[in-house]
Design a protein around this motif. Structure first.
Motif: not given
Length: 207
Positions: A102-103, A126-128, A133-136, A142-144
């Motif tokens: 979810s992004v 993911q609601g966080v 920038a993000a890693a999954v 799943a969010l890292l």
């Protein structure tokens, strides 16, 4: 041709703009706001062979966002639509079961080191909270824990050798001044002491 570089006499006409493309050397996947390619119905995603001829590949219920992220990893195509990042089987065109990410507004995606790295103009994943920038996990979405938080949107990124090179219009990451380009540790998300020293926003990088 992808293999020879020769210009093909191909009727590669799309009804609206293409925003991104990715190739595995034998075919090209394109994403954009189009509804047809070469006169055939294709809603926002299409696959072309090495001669730039349209292939049967179609994805139902996919609605691309502007400048959608697109990445290819083996038999999986990752593509940003208006609701989430999707993992798509390149043979069937079906969304992969078990993947949920979810992004929105991810405009760049890369797979390296067993991780799917994302950049763009978003505030959460993911609601966080994840700023630009993000890693999954590439299998599940799943969010890292990686969370570098650049101060402005990420335009491009490259990942290799234990680091992620991030480019964009930012001027800083938390407590560290970096204008337009930053080197970030893959595991910890810490900014490298090395300062690339560019002026203005950086729009593209390569590993």
């Amino acid at each position: 041709s992808l293999l020879t570089g020769a210009v093909e006499d191909s009727d590669f006409k799309v009804s609206m703009p293409v925003w991104n493309l990715v190739s595995d050397g034998a075919s090209v996947f394109v994403v954009g706001w189009f509804s047809s390619v070469a006169g055939q119905p294709r809603k926002h995603l299409a696959r072309l062979n090495d001669k730039m001829a349209l292939e049967p590949f179609q994805v139902a219920s996919f609605f691309a966002q502007d400048a959608a992220a697109l990445a290819l990893d083996g038999a999986t195509l990752y593509a940003q639509d208006q609701a989430a990042l999707r993992a798509i089987d390149v043979q069937t065109g079906q969304f992969k079961a078990g993947f949920n990410c979810s992004v929105t507004n991810a405009t760049v995606a890369r797979v390296a080191g067993g991780v799917l790295w994302l950049g763009g103009s978003f505030a959460t994943a993911q609601g966080v909270p994840r700023l630009h920038a993000a890693a999954v996990d590439p299998a599940t979405g799943a969010l890292l824990s990686w969370d570098p938080r650049p101060s402005a949107p990420v335009a491009d990124l490259a990942a290799a050798g234990g680091t992620v090179l991030v480019a964009g219009g930012f001027v800083a990451l938390p407590a560290v001044v970096r204008a337009g380009l930053a080197i970030i540790d893959m595991a910890k998300g810490e900014v490298s002491p090395a300062a690339p020293g560019v002026s203005g926003g950086q729009k593209s990088v390569t590993a």
